[in-house]
Scaffold this motif. Structure first.
Motif, PDB file in Angstrom:
ATOM      1  N   VAL A 246     -10.805 -42.439  81.636  1.00  0.00           N
ATOM      2  CA  VAL A 246     -11.779 -41.616  80.919  1.00  0.00           C
ATOM      3  C   VAL A 246     -11.176 -41.226  79.569  1.00  0.00           C
ATOM      4  O   VAL A 246     -10.154 -40.533  79.522  1.00  0.00           O
ATOM      5  N   PRO A 247     -11.785 -41.627  78.452  1.00  0.00           N
ATOM      6  CA  PRO A 247     -11.163 -41.442  77.134  1.00  0.00           C
ATOM      7  C   PRO A 247     -11.399 -40.050  76.570  1.00  0.00           C
ATOM      8  O   PRO A 247     -12.091 -39.879  75.565  1.00  0.00           O
ATOM      9  N   SER A 248     -10.825 -39.050  77.207  1.00  0.00           N
ATOM     10  CA  SER A 248     -11.097 -37.673  76.810  1.00  0.00           C
ATOM     11  C   SER A 248      -9.816 -36.861  76.767  1.00  0.00           C
ATOM     12  O   SER A 248      -8.896 -37.089  77.553  1.00  0.00           O
ATOM     13  N   GLN A 249      -9.787 -35.914  75.847  1.00  0.00           N
ATOM     14  CA  GLN A 249      -8.703 -34.940  75.784  1.00  0.00           C
ATOM     15  C   GLN A 249      -9.196 -33.558  76.220  1.00  0.00           C
ATOM     16  O   GLN A 249      -8.483 -32.563  76.086  1.00  0.00           O
ATOM     17  N   ASP A 250     -10.431 -33.471  76.726  1.00  0.00           N
ATOM     18  CA  ASP A 250     -11.002 -32.187  77.135  1.00  0.00           C
ATOM     19  C   ASP A 250     -10.216 -31.593  78.299  1.00  0.00           C
ATOM     20  O   ASP A 250      -9.849 -32.304  79.246  1.00  0.00           O
ATOM     21  N   SER A 251      -9.989 -30.276  78.248  1.00  0.00           N
ATOM     22  CA  SER A 251      -9.329 -29.620  79.375  1.00  0.00           C
ATOM     23  C   SER A 251     -10.265 -29.539  80.575  1.00  0.00           C
ATOM     24  O   SER A 251      -9.832 -29.627  81.725  1.00  0.00           O
ATOM     25  N   ASN A 252     -11.561 -29.351  80.313  1.00  0.00           N
ATOM     26  CA  ASN A 252     -12.567 -29.376  81.371  1.00  0.00           C
ATOM     27  C   ASN A 252     -13.311 -30.708  81.298  1.00  0.00           C
ATOM     28  O   ASN A 252     -14.336 -30.834  80.652  1.00  0.00           O
ATOM     29  N   LEU A 253     -12.738 -31.679  81.966  1.00  0.00           N
ATOM     30  CA  LEU A 253     -13.225 -33.045  81.903  1.00  0.00           C
ATOM     31  C   LEU A 253     -14.367 -33.237  82.892  1.00  0.00           C
ATOM     32  O   LEU A 253     -14.292 -32.808  84.044  1.00  0.00           O
ATOM     33  N   ARG A 397     -19.827 -32.116  77.726  1.00  0.00           N
ATOM     34  CA  ARG A 397     -20.241 -33.506  77.626  1.00  0.00           C
ATOM     35  C   ARG A 397     -19.888 -34.236  78.919  1.00  0.00           C
ATOM     36  O   ARG A 397     -19.072 -33.766  79.706  1.00  0.00           O
ATOM     37  N   ILE A 398     -20.505 -35.392  79.080  1.00  0.00           N
ATOM     38  CA  ILE A 398     -20.273 -36.223  80.264  1.00  0.00           C
ATOM     39  C   ILE A 398     -19.744 -37.574  79.820  1.00  0.00           C
ATOM     40  O   ILE A 398     -20.333 -38.222  78.939  1.00  0.00           O
ATOM     41  N   HIS A 399     -18.658 -38.001  80.410  1.00  0.00           N
ATOM     42  CA  HIS A 399     -18.126 -39.340  80.161  1.00  0.00           C
ATOM     43  C   HIS A 399     -18.563 -40.259  81.293  1.00  0.00           C
ATOM     44  O   HIS A 399     -18.258 -40.002  82.459  1.00  0.00           O
ATOM     45  N   VAL A 400     -19.296 -41.311  80.944  1.00  0.00           N
ATOM     46  CA  VAL A 400     -19.718 -42.309  81.923  1.00  0.00           C
ATOM     47  C   VAL A 400     -18.850 -43.547  81.728  1.00  0.00           C
ATOM     48  O   VAL A 400     -18.819 -44.132  80.640  1.00  0.00           O
ATOM     49  N   VAL A 401     -18.126 -43.932  82.782  1.00  0.00           N
ATOM     50  CA  VAL A 401     -17.268 -45.112  82.714  1.00  0.00           C
ATOM     51  C   VAL A 401     -17.656 -46.062  83.841  1.00  0.00           C
ATOM     52  O   VAL A 401     -18.330 -45.691  84.793  1.00  0.00           O
ATOM     53  N   GLY A 402     -17.225 -47.313  83.709  1.00  0.00           N
ATOM     54  CA  GLY A 402     -17.554 -48.309  84.712  1.00  0.00           C
ATOM     55  C   GLY A 402     -18.762 -49.139  84.297  1.00  0.00           C
ATOM     56  O   GLY A 402     -19.357 -48.933  83.232  1.00  0.00           O
ATOM     57  N   GLY A 403     -19.142 -50.072  85.157  1.00  0.00           N
ATOM     58  CA  GLY A 403     -20.225 -50.996  84.839  1.00  0.00           C
ATOM     59  C   GLY A 403     -21.528 -50.313  84.524  1.00  0.00           C
ATOM     60  O   GLY A 403     -22.314 -50.793  83.695  1.00  0.00           O
ATOM     61  N   GLY A 404     -21.786 -49.158  85.158  1.00  0.00           N
ATOM     62  CA  GLY A 404     -23.024 -48.428  84.911  1.00  0.00           C
ATOM     63  C   GLY A 404     -23.121 -47.852  83.517  1.00  0.00           C
ATOM     64  O   GLY A 404     -24.213 -47.441  83.086  1.00  0.00           O
ATOM     65  N   ALA A 405     -22.015 -47.816  82.779  1.00  0.00           N
ATOM     66  CA  ALA A 405     -22.054 -47.327  81.401  1.00  0.00           C
ATOM     67  C   ALA A 405     -22.920 -48.231  80.520  1.00  0.00           C
ATOM     68  O   ALA A 405     -23.352 -47.822  79.441  1.00  0.00           O
ATOM     69  N   ASN A 406     -23.190 -49.451  80.985  1.00  0.00           N
ATOM     70  CA  ASN A 406     -24.043 -50.381  80.229  1.00  0.00           C
ATOM     71  C   ASN A 406     -25.530 -50.095  80.404  1.00  0.00           C
ATOM     72  O   ASN A 406     -26.352 -50.682  79.695  1.00  0.00           O
ATOM     73  N   ALA A 407     -25.882 -49.224  81.349  1.00  0.00           N
ATOM     74  CA  ALA A 407     -27.299 -48.952  81.635  1.00  0.00           C
ATOM     75  C   ALA A 407     -27.831 -47.933  80.622  1.00  0.00           C
ATOM     76  O   ALA A 407     -27.834 -46.718  80.858  1.00  0.00           O
ATOM     77  N   ASP A 408     -28.285 -48.411  79.476  1.00  0.00           N
ATOM     78  CA  ASP A 408     -28.732 -47.532  78.391  1.00  0.00           C
ATOM     79  C   ASP A 408     -29.808 -46.554  78.850  1.00  0.00           C
ATOM     80  O   ASP A 408     -29.765 -45.364  78.525  1.00  0.00           O
ATOM     81  N   TYR A 409     -30.766 -47.046  79.583  1.00  0.00           N
ATOM     82  CA  TYR A 409     -31.873 -46.188  80.016  1.00  0.00           C
ATOM     83  C   TYR A 409     -31.363 -45.057  80.901  1.00  0.00           C
ATOM     84  O   TYR A 409     -31.762 -43.902  80.726  1.00  0.00           O
ATOM     85  N   LEU A 410     -30.470 -45.376  81.834  1.00  0.00           N
ATOM     86  CA  LEU A 410     -29.913 -44.339  82.706  1.00  0.00           C
ATOM     87  C   LEU A 410     -29.091 -43.331  81.895  1.00  0.00           C
ATOM     88  O   LEU A 410     -29.153 -42.127  82.153  1.00  0.00           O
ATOM     89  N   ASN A 411     -28.350 -43.801  80.912  1.00  0.00           N
ATOM     90  CA  ASN A 411     -27.573 -42.886  80.065  1.00  0.00           C
ATOM     91  C   ASN A 411     -28.495 -41.932  79.302  1.00  0.00           C
ATOM     92  O   ASN A 411     -28.205 -40.735  79.172  1.00  0.00           O
ATOM     93  N   GLN A 412     -29.610 -42.456  78.791  1.00  0.00           N
ATOM     94  CA  GLN A 412     -30.576 -41.612  78.083  1.00  0.00           C
ATOM     95  C   GLN A 412     -31.181 -40.571  79.017  1.00  0.00           C
ATOM     96  O   GLN A 412     -31.309 -39.392  78.663  1.00  0.00           O
TER      97      GLN A 412
END
Length: 466
Positions: A246-253, A397-412
Protein backbone atom coordinates in the motif's frame (compact mmCIF):
# COMPACT_ATOMS: atom_id res chain seq x y z
CA UNK A 1 24.45 -5.69 -12.88
CA UNK A 2 20.84 -5.95 -11.72
CA UNK A 3 19.85 -8.14 -8.80
CA UNK A 4 16.62 -10.01 -9.44
CA UNK A 5 14.02 -11.22 -6.96
CA UNK A 6 11.27 -13.70 -7.79
CA UNK A 7 7.76 -13.67 -6.34
CA UNK A 8 5.54 -16.69 -6.92
CA UNK A 9 2.05 -15.41 -6.22
CA UNK A 10 -0.56 -18.17 -6.21
CA UNK A 11 -4.20 -17.20 -6.10
CA UNK A 12 -7.30 -19.35 -5.96
CA UNK A 13 -7.83 -19.15 -9.74
CA UNK A 14 -4.33 -18.53 -11.13
CA UNK A 15 -0.68 -18.12 -10.25
CA UNK A 16 2.13 -16.02 -11.64
CA UNK A 17 5.89 -15.61 -11.42
CA UNK A 18 6.91 -11.95 -11.17
CA UNK A 19 10.58 -11.04 -11.46
CA UNK A 20 11.70 -7.66 -10.12
CA UNK A 21 14.78 -5.49 -9.93
CA UNK A 22 15.63 -1.89 -9.10
CA UNK A 23 16.49 0.51 -11.91
CA UNK A 24 17.01 4.28 -11.55
CA UNK A 25 15.37 4.25 -8.14
CA UNK A 26 12.24 2.44 -9.33
CA UNK A 27 11.00 -1.12 -8.98
CA UNK A 28 10.67 -2.82 -12.36
CA UNK A 29 8.40 -5.86 -12.76
CA UNK A 30 8.35 -8.55 -15.41
CA UNK A 31 5.84 -11.39 -15.59
CA UNK A 32 7.74 -14.57 -16.36
CA UNK A 33 5.09 -17.27 -16.14
CA UNK A 34 1.35 -17.55 -15.54
CA UNK A 35 -0.64 -20.70 -14.86
CA UNK A 36 -4.20 -21.70 -13.94
CA UNK A 37 -5.30 -22.90 -10.53
CA UNK A 38 -8.52 -24.08 -9.00
CA UNK A 39 -9.94 -26.63 -6.64
CA UNK A 40 -10.49 -30.10 -8.03
CA UNK A 41 -13.16 -32.53 -6.83
CA UNK A 42 -11.74 -35.75 -5.47
CA UNK A 43 -13.82 -38.40 -3.71
CA UNK A 44 -16.59 -35.88 -3.14
CA UNK A 45 -14.37 -33.11 -1.71
CA UNK A 46 -12.70 -29.98 -3.08
CA UNK A 47 -8.90 -30.10 -2.89
CA UNK A 48 -5.84 -28.39 -4.34
CA UNK A 49 -3.67 -30.10 -6.95
CA UNK A 50 -0.39 -29.45 -5.15
CA UNK A 51 1.62 -31.73 -7.44
CA UNK A 52 0.63 -29.73 -10.51
CA UNK A 53 1.15 -26.43 -8.72
CA UNK A 54 4.69 -27.39 -7.75
CA UNK A 55 5.43 -28.37 -11.35
CA UNK A 56 4.30 -24.88 -12.37
CA UNK A 57 6.51 -23.30 -9.71
CA UNK A 58 9.53 -25.13 -11.11
CA UNK A 59 8.51 -24.36 -14.71
CA UNK A 60 8.49 -20.62 -13.99
CA UNK A 61 11.89 -20.80 -12.32
CA UNK A 62 13.31 -22.67 -15.33
CA UNK A 63 12.05 -19.82 -17.54
CA UNK A 64 14.14 -17.41 -15.43
CA UNK A 65 17.19 -19.54 -16.21
CA UNK A 66 16.33 -19.60 -19.92
CA UNK A 67 16.10 -15.79 -19.92
CA UNK A 68 19.43 -15.46 -18.14
CA UNK A 69 17.82 -13.66 -15.20
CA UNK A 70 18.78 -15.64 -12.11
CA UNK A 71 17.00 -14.46 -8.96
CA UNK A 72 18.89 -13.79 -5.74
CA UNK A 73 15.95 -15.27 -3.86
CA UNK A 74 12.44 -16.62 -4.30
CA UNK A 75 9.38 -16.39 -2.05
CA UNK A 76 5.89 -17.86 -2.39
CA UNK A 77 2.60 -16.42 -1.18
CA UNK A 78 -0.96 -17.71 -1.38
CA UNK A 79 -4.31 -17.67 0.41
CA UNK A 80 -4.61 -18.61 4.08
CA UNK A 81 -6.20 -21.30 6.30
CA UNK A 82 -5.53 -24.35 4.05
CA UNK A 83 -2.70 -26.77 4.77
CA UNK A 84 -0.92 -29.99 3.90
CA UNK A 85 -0.16 -32.71 6.44
CA UNK A 86 3.18 -34.48 6.02
CA UNK A 87 4.75 -37.46 7.74
CA UNK A 88 8.18 -37.83 9.33
CA UNK A 89 9.74 -38.57 5.95
CA UNK A 90 8.26 -35.46 4.34
CA UNK A 91 5.58 -37.30 2.38
CA UNK A 92 2.18 -35.65 2.07
CA UNK A 93 -0.67 -37.48 3.77
CA UNK A 94 -4.07 -37.33 2.08
CA UNK A 95 -5.48 -34.34 0.26
CA UNK A 96 -4.90 -30.65 0.92
CA UNK A 97 -8.55 -29.63 1.12
CA UNK A 98 -9.74 -26.27 -0.17
CA UNK A 99 -11.53 -23.70 1.96
CA UNK A 100 -14.69 -23.92 -0.13
CA UNK A 101 -15.10 -27.63 0.64
CA UNK A 102 -18.16 -28.48 2.72
CA UNK A 103 -16.44 -30.87 5.15
CA UNK A 104 -16.26 -28.25 7.91
CA UNK A 105 -20.04 -28.04 8.23
CA UNK A 106 -20.78 -28.53 11.94
CA UNK A 107 -17.10 -28.44 12.92
CA UNK A 108 -17.66 -25.17 14.76
CA UNK A 109 -19.96 -26.94 17.22
CA UNK A 110 -17.20 -29.46 17.96
CA UNK A 111 -14.85 -26.59 18.79
CA UNK A 112 -17.44 -24.74 20.91
CA UNK A 113 -17.84 -27.79 23.16
CA UNK A 114 -14.30 -27.06 24.33
CA UNK A 115 -14.21 -23.25 24.18
CA UNK A 116 -16.98 -20.72 23.67
CA UNK A 117 -17.10 -18.55 20.57
CA UNK A 118 -16.70 -15.42 22.72
CA UNK A 119 -13.62 -16.81 24.46
CA UNK A 120 -12.13 -17.92 21.16
CA UNK A 121 -12.30 -14.41 19.72
CA UNK A 122 -11.01 -12.83 22.94
CA UNK A 123 -7.86 -14.93 22.83
CA UNK A 124 -7.19 -15.03 19.05
CA UNK A 125 -8.85 -11.89 17.65
CA UNK A 126 -9.76 -13.79 14.48
CA UNK A 127 -13.25 -13.54 13.01
CA UNK A 128 -15.21 -16.72 12.56
CA UNK A 129 -15.03 -18.27 9.10
CA UNK A 130 -16.19 -21.88 8.98
CA UNK A 131 -13.16 -22.72 6.83
CA UNK A 132 -10.56 -21.45 9.34
CA UNK A 133 -7.78 -23.93 10.14
CA UNK A 134 -9.18 -24.46 13.63
CA UNK A 135 -12.39 -25.91 12.15
CA UNK A 136 -10.61 -27.83 9.39
CA UNK A 137 -8.54 -29.65 12.02
CA UNK A 138 -11.73 -30.41 13.97
CA UNK A 139 -13.11 -31.95 10.79
CA UNK A 140 -9.89 -33.98 10.43
CA UNK A 141 -10.39 -35.36 13.94
CA UNK A 142 -13.67 -36.92 12.86
CA UNK A 143 -13.13 -37.58 9.13
CA UNK A 144 -9.51 -38.73 8.94
CA UNK A 145 -8.15 -39.27 12.47
CA UNK A 146 -5.62 -41.84 11.23
CA UNK A 147 -3.96 -39.25 8.98
CA UNK A 148 -3.84 -36.72 11.79
CA UNK A 149 -2.23 -39.37 13.98
CA UNK A 150 0.42 -40.13 11.35
CA UNK A 151 1.19 -36.47 10.65
CA UNK A 152 4.49 -35.05 11.80
CA UNK A 153 3.89 -31.51 10.48
CA UNK A 154 1.10 -29.25 9.29
CA UNK A 155 2.33 -26.77 6.70
CA UNK A 156 0.22 -23.95 5.26
CA UNK A 157 0.17 -23.99 1.46
CA UNK A 158 3.11 -21.59 0.85
CA UNK A 159 5.07 -23.22 3.68
CA UNK A 160 4.58 -26.60 2.01
CA UNK A 161 6.01 -25.29 -1.26
CA UNK A 162 8.92 -23.62 0.57
CA UNK A 163 9.55 -27.04 2.17
CA UNK A 164 9.56 -28.74 -1.24
CA UNK A 165 12.10 -26.18 -2.47
CA UNK A 166 14.38 -26.13 0.56
CA UNK A 167 13.69 -29.21 2.70
CA UNK A 168 13.04 -26.87 5.65
CA UNK A 169 9.79 -27.01 7.63
CA UNK A 170 9.03 -23.42 8.62
CA UNK A 171 5.73 -21.84 9.61
CA UNK A 172 5.51 -18.27 8.37
CA UNK A 173 3.74 -16.03 10.88
CA UNK A 174 1.25 -14.03 8.79
CA UNK A 175 -0.31 -17.10 7.21
CA UNK A 176 -0.46 -18.97 10.52
CA UNK A 177 -2.57 -16.24 12.11
CA UNK A 178 -5.42 -16.73 9.63
CA UNK A 179 -6.20 -20.14 11.12
CA UNK A 180 -7.48 -18.88 14.53
CA UNK A 181 -4.86 -20.75 16.56
CA UNK A 182 -2.30 -17.98 17.28
CA UNK A 183 -2.03 -15.84 20.43
CA UNK A 184 -1.88 -12.18 19.27
CA UNK A 185 0.02 -11.14 22.41
CA UNK A 186 2.86 -13.65 22.20
CA UNK A 187 2.57 -13.81 18.38
CA UNK A 188 3.07 -17.55 18.74
CA UNK A 189 0.85 -20.62 18.73
CA UNK A 190 -1.76 -20.62 21.49
CA UNK A 191 -0.54 -23.86 23.02
CA UNK A 192 -3.21 -23.96 25.73
CA UNK A 193 -5.94 -23.66 23.07
CA UNK A 194 -4.27 -26.32 20.91
CA UNK A 195 -4.10 -28.69 23.89
CA UNK A 196 -7.71 -27.98 24.84
CA UNK A 197 -8.85 -28.87 21.33
CA UNK A 198 -6.80 -32.07 21.32
CA UNK A 199 -4.67 -31.17 18.30
CA UNK A 200 -1.20 -32.81 18.36
CA UNK A 201 1.47 -30.26 19.31
CA UNK A 202 4.09 -31.90 17.11
CA UNK A 203 2.40 -30.79 13.87
CA UNK A 204 2.78 -27.07 14.65
CA UNK A 205 6.13 -25.78 13.43
CA UNK A 206 8.13 -22.96 15.08
CA UNK A 207 6.84 -19.53 14.08
CA UNK A 208 9.06 -17.76 11.55
CA UNK A 209 8.82 -14.07 10.66
CA UNK A 210 8.54 -12.78 7.08
CA UNK A 211 11.89 -11.73 5.67
CA UNK A 212 13.65 -14.81 7.07
CA UNK A 213 15.99 -16.74 4.78
CA UNK A 214 15.34 -20.42 5.52
CA UNK A 215 17.96 -21.86 3.17
CA UNK A 216 18.69 -22.54 -0.48
CA UNK A 217 17.31 -24.80 -3.19
CA UNK A 218 17.78 -28.52 -2.59
CA UNK A 219 20.69 -29.95 -4.62
CA UNK A 220 18.38 -32.04 -6.82
CA UNK A 221 16.30 -28.95 -7.61
CA UNK A 222 19.41 -26.91 -8.40
CA UNK A 223 20.22 -29.51 -11.04
CA UNK A 224 16.66 -29.64 -12.41
CA UNK A 225 16.08 -25.88 -12.49
CA UNK A 226 19.60 -24.92 -13.50
CA UNK A 227 20.58 -22.50 -10.72
CA UNK A 228 20.66 -21.99 -6.98
CA UNK A 229 19.08 -19.19 -4.98
CA UNK A 230 17.96 -18.35 -1.47
CA UNK A 231 14.49 -19.15 -0.14
CA UNK A 232 13.23 -16.03 1.66
CA UNK A 233 9.85 -16.14 3.35
CA UNK A 234 7.68 -13.21 2.28
CA UNK A 235 4.59 -12.25 4.20
CA UNK A 236 3.22 -15.48 2.75
CA UNK A 237 -0.46 -14.71 3.22
CA UNK A 238 -1.33 -12.88 0.02
CA UNK A 239 -3.20 -10.08 1.79
CA UNK A 240 -0.26 -9.51 4.14
CA UNK A 241 1.98 -9.03 1.12
CA UNK A 242 -0.60 -6.80 -0.58
CA UNK A 243 -0.83 -4.58 2.51
CA UNK A 244 2.95 -4.17 2.47
CA UNK A 245 2.52 -2.68 -1.00
CA UNK A 246 0.00 0.00 0.00
CA UNK A 247 1.78 3.19 -1.18
CA UNK A 248 0.96 5.36 1.81
CA UNK A 249 2.75 7.20 4.58
CA UNK A 250 -0.50 7.83 6.50
CA UNK A 251 -0.41 6.95 10.19
CA UNK A 252 -4.08 5.93 9.94
CA UNK A 253 -3.89 3.74 6.89
CA UNK A 254 -7.10 2.49 5.24
CA UNK A 255 -6.95 -0.08 2.45
CA UNK A 256 -8.97 -2.47 0.37
CA UNK A 257 -7.05 -5.43 -1.00
CA UNK A 258 -9.39 -6.06 -3.90
CA UNK A 259 -9.46 -9.40 -5.66
CA UNK A 260 -11.43 -12.61 -5.27
CA UNK A 261 -12.04 -11.34 -1.74
CA UNK A 262 -12.22 -7.72 -0.67
CA UNK A 263 -10.15 -7.32 2.48
CA UNK A 264 -10.84 -3.91 3.97
CA UNK A 265 -9.06 -2.57 7.01
CA UNK A 266 -6.20 -0.75 8.65
CA UNK A 267 -2.95 -1.51 10.50
CA UNK A 268 -2.69 -1.73 14.28
CA UNK A 269 0.31 -2.04 16.57
CA UNK A 270 -1.70 -4.22 18.98
CA UNK A 271 -4.64 -6.51 18.29
CA UNK A 272 -8.16 -5.32 19.13
CA UNK A 273 -9.92 -8.37 20.60
CA UNK A 274 -12.70 -6.40 22.30
CA UNK A 275 -16.37 -7.46 22.34
CA UNK A 276 -17.12 -4.40 20.18
CA UNK A 277 -14.60 -5.60 17.61
CA UNK A 278 -16.10 -9.08 17.60
CA UNK A 279 -19.63 -7.70 17.26
CA UNK A 280 -18.51 -5.81 14.15
CA UNK A 281 -16.85 -9.02 12.86
CA UNK A 282 -13.33 -7.63 12.42
CA UNK A 283 -10.28 -9.85 12.41
CA UNK A 284 -6.70 -9.31 13.64
CA UNK A 285 -4.41 -11.09 11.19
CA UNK A 286 -0.65 -10.92 11.45
CA UNK A 287 1.28 -8.50 9.29
CA UNK A 288 4.84 -7.56 8.49
CA UNK A 289 6.95 -6.16 11.36
CA UNK A 290 4.55 -7.59 13.97
CA UNK A 291 1.76 -5.25 12.88
CA UNK A 292 -1.81 -6.46 12.72
CA UNK A 293 -4.00 -6.36 9.65
CA UNK A 294 -7.23 -5.27 11.30
CA UNK A 295 -9.77 -5.99 8.61
CA UNK A 296 -13.05 -7.43 7.49
CA UNK A 297 -13.44 -10.13 4.87
CA UNK A 298 -15.98 -9.04 2.23
CA UNK A 299 -17.06 -11.44 -0.50
CA UNK A 300 -15.43 -9.28 -3.19
CA UNK A 301 -14.96 -9.85 -6.90
CA UNK A 302 -15.62 -13.57 -6.50
CA UNK A 303 -19.24 -12.64 -7.17
CA UNK A 304 -18.39 -10.89 -10.45
CA UNK A 305 -15.98 -13.65 -11.47
CA UNK A 306 -18.65 -16.29 -10.89
CA UNK A 307 -21.40 -14.45 -12.80
CA UNK A 308 -19.03 -13.80 -15.72
CA UNK A 309 -18.07 -17.49 -15.85
CA UNK A 310 -21.74 -18.49 -15.88
CA UNK A 311 -23.25 -16.15 -18.42
CA UNK A 312 -20.56 -14.07 -20.17
CA UNK A 313 -17.28 -16.04 -20.24
CA UNK A 314 -16.01 -14.29 -23.37
CA UNK A 315 -16.54 -10.78 -22.01
CA UNK A 316 -13.67 -8.88 -20.36
CA UNK A 317 -14.08 -7.39 -16.88
CA UNK A 318 -13.57 -3.94 -18.40
CA UNK A 319 -16.53 -4.53 -20.72
CA UNK A 320 -18.64 -5.77 -17.81
CA UNK A 321 -17.77 -2.61 -15.87
CA UNK A 322 -18.87 -0.43 -18.80
CA UNK A 323 -22.17 -2.26 -19.12
CA UNK A 324 -22.82 -2.04 -15.37
CA UNK A 325 -22.19 1.71 -15.40
CA UNK A 326 -25.00 2.23 -17.92
CA UNK A 327 -27.62 0.42 -15.82
CA UNK A 328 -30.14 2.22 -13.61
CA UNK A 329 -31.18 -0.72 -11.41
CA UNK A 330 -31.26 0.20 -7.68
CA UNK A 331 -31.39 -3.28 -6.14
CA UNK A 332 -28.80 -4.23 -3.51
CA UNK A 333 -27.72 -7.43 -1.76
CA UNK A 334 -25.67 -8.06 1.38
CA UNK A 335 -22.22 -8.77 -0.06
CA UNK A 336 -21.23 -10.47 3.21
CA UNK A 337 -24.08 -12.99 3.18
CA UNK A 338 -22.67 -16.57 3.37
CA UNK A 339 -25.16 -17.56 0.67
CA UNK A 340 -22.69 -16.10 -1.88
CA UNK A 341 -19.73 -18.25 -0.72
CA UNK A 342 -20.39 -21.37 -2.83
CA UNK A 343 -23.77 -21.11 -4.58
CA UNK A 344 -24.66 -23.52 -7.36
CA UNK A 345 -25.37 -20.44 -9.49
CA UNK A 346 -24.14 -17.01 -8.41
CA UNK A 347 -26.41 -15.26 -10.93
CA UNK A 348 -29.47 -17.04 -9.62
CA UNK A 349 -28.44 -16.46 -5.98
CA UNK A 350 -28.18 -12.69 -6.56
CA UNK A 351 -31.54 -12.71 -8.34
CA UNK A 352 -33.16 -14.70 -5.52
CA UNK A 353 -31.73 -12.38 -2.87
CA UNK A 354 -33.23 -9.38 -4.68
CA UNK A 355 -36.54 -11.16 -5.16
CA UNK A 356 -36.77 -12.03 -1.46
CA UNK A 357 -36.47 -8.33 -0.58
CA UNK A 358 -39.10 -7.28 -3.08
CA UNK A 359 -36.54 -5.51 -5.25
CA UNK A 360 -36.18 -5.42 -9.00
CA UNK A 361 -34.63 -8.71 -10.14
CA UNK A 362 -31.52 -8.10 -12.26
CA UNK A 363 -31.43 -9.65 -15.73
CA UNK A 364 -28.32 -10.07 -17.85
CA UNK A 365 -24.66 -9.45 -17.11
CA UNK A 366 -24.95 -5.64 -17.01
CA UNK A 367 -27.69 -5.50 -14.36
CA UNK A 368 -26.18 -8.33 -12.31
CA UNK A 369 -22.79 -6.62 -12.30
CA UNK A 370 -24.38 -3.29 -11.39
CA UNK A 371 -26.13 -4.83 -8.39
CA UNK A 372 -22.91 -6.53 -7.24
CA UNK A 373 -20.67 -3.47 -7.69
CA UNK A 374 -23.13 -1.15 -5.94
CA UNK A 375 -23.61 -3.66 -3.13
CA UNK A 376 -19.85 -3.89 -2.60
CA UNK A 377 -19.52 -0.09 -2.47
CA UNK A 378 -22.31 0.15 0.12
CA UNK A 379 -20.59 -2.56 2.15
CA UNK A 380 -17.30 -0.63 2.00
CA UNK A 381 -19.06 2.50 3.27
CA UNK A 382 -20.61 0.63 6.18
CA UNK A 383 -17.25 -0.96 7.03
CA UNK A 384 -15.52 2.44 7.26
CA UNK A 385 -18.14 3.62 9.73
CA UNK A 386 -17.59 0.51 11.83
CA UNK A 387 -13.80 0.90 11.70
CA UNK A 388 -13.98 4.51 12.83
CA UNK A 389 -16.42 3.69 15.65
CA UNK A 390 -14.43 0.73 16.99
CA UNK A 391 -10.97 2.32 16.71
CA UNK A 392 -11.93 5.92 17.50
CA UNK A 393 -10.08 7.36 14.50
CA UNK A 394 -11.06 8.90 11.17
CA UNK A 395 -9.74 7.99 7.74
CA UNK A 396 -9.22 10.56 4.99
CA UNK A 397 -8.68 8.30 2.00
CA UNK A 398 -8.88 4.70 0.84
CA UNK A 399 -6.09 2.85 -0.93
CA UNK A 400 -7.34 0.13 -3.26
CA UNK A 401 -4.65 -2.37 -4.28
CA UNK A 402 -4.74 -5.62 -6.20
CA UNK A 403 -6.49 -6.64 -9.40
CA UNK A 404 -9.72 -4.94 -8.36
CA UNK A 405 -7.96 -1.57 -8.52
CA UNK A 406 -8.56 -1.79 -12.30
CA UNK A 407 -12.36 -1.71 -11.81
CA UNK A 408 -12.94 1.99 -12.55
CA UNK A 409 -16.68 1.82 -12.00
CA UNK A 410 -16.29 0.15 -8.60
CA UNK A 411 -13.67 2.73 -7.58
CA UNK A 412 -16.06 5.55 -8.53
CA UNK A 413 -18.90 3.94 -6.59
CA UNK A 414 -16.62 3.43 -3.58
CA UNK A 415 -15.60 7.11 -3.52
CA UNK A 416 -19.27 8.11 -3.76
CA UNK A 417 -20.49 5.64 -1.11
CA UNK A 418 -17.75 6.47 1.40
CA UNK A 419 -17.26 10.18 0.80
CA UNK A 420 -13.50 9.61 0.64
CA UNK A 421 -10.87 9.95 -2.03
CA UNK A 422 -10.00 6.57 -3.50
CA UNK A 423 -6.42 5.98 -4.62
CA UNK A 424 -6.20 2.89 -6.85
CA UNK A 425 -3.01 0.91 -7.49
CA UNK A 426 -0.75 -0.89 -7.76
CA UNK A 427 -2.62 -3.82 -9.26
CA UNK A 428 0.15 -6.39 -8.67
CA UNK A 429 0.27 -5.49 -4.99
CA UNK A 430 0.67 -9.02 -3.65
CA UNK A 431 3.67 -9.83 -5.83
CA UNK A 432 5.16 -6.39 -5.11
CA UNK A 433 4.83 -6.88 -1.35
CA UNK A 434 6.35 -10.34 -1.66
CA UNK A 435 9.31 -8.86 -3.52
CA UNK A 436 9.62 -5.97 -1.08
CA UNK A 437 10.12 -8.38 1.84
CA UNK A 438 12.91 -10.06 -0.14
CA UNK A 439 14.55 -6.74 -1.02
CA UNK A 440 14.47 -5.59 2.61
CA UNK A 441 16.02 -8.92 3.66
CA UNK A 442 18.77 -8.33 1.07
CA UNK A 443 19.36 -4.73 2.31
CA UNK A 444 18.38 -3.31 -1.08
CA UNK A 445 15.52 -1.42 0.58
CA UNK A 446 15.92 0.04 4.05
CA UNK A 447 12.57 -0.77 5.65
CA UNK A 448 8.81 -0.92 5.10
CA UNK A 449 8.36 2.86 5.07
CA UNK A 450 11.10 3.28 2.44
CA UNK A 451 9.56 0.41 0.50
CA UNK A 452 6.14 2.06 0.40
CA UNK A 453 7.70 5.26 -0.89
CA UNK A 454 9.52 3.23 -3.54
CA UNK A 455 6.21 1.71 -4.62
CA UNK A 456 4.49 5.10 -4.77
CA UNK A 457 7.30 6.38 -7.01
CA UNK A 458 7.35 3.28 -9.22
CA UNK A 459 3.74 2.59 -10.14
CA UNK A 460 0.69 4.46 -11.40
CA UNK A 461 -1.77 5.51 -8.68
CA UNK A 462 -5.16 6.80 -9.90
CA UNK A 463 -7.36 9.16 -7.89
CA UNK A 464 -11.18 9.04 -7.67
CA UNK A 465 -13.00 11.87 -5.91
CA UNK A 466 -16.28 11.49 -3.97
Amino acid sequence: MSKYYLAVDIGASSGRHILAHLEDGRMQLEEIHRFPNGMVRRQGHLAWDLIQLFEEIKRGMIKCKEMGKIPESVGIDSWGVDYALIDRDGRRLGEAYGYRDQRTGGADELVYKKISEDQLYARTGIQKQIFNTIYQLAADQTMRPQILEQADAMLMIPDYFHFLLSGVKAQEYTNATTGQLVDPKSRNWDWDLIDRLGYPRRIFQPMTKPGTCIGELLPELQEEIGFNCKIVLPASHDTASAVMAVPSQDSNLLYISSGTWSLMGTELEEANCSPESRAANFTNEGGYNDRFRYLKNIMGLWMIQSVRKEIAPDMSFAEICRLAEKEKIKSLVDANDPRFLTPASMAREVQTACEEKGQEVPQGIGQLASVIYNSLAVCYGRTIQELEAVNGVSYERIHVVGGGANADYLNQLTARATGREVLAGPTEATAIGNILAQMIAADQVEDLQAGRKLIRDSFEIRSYQP
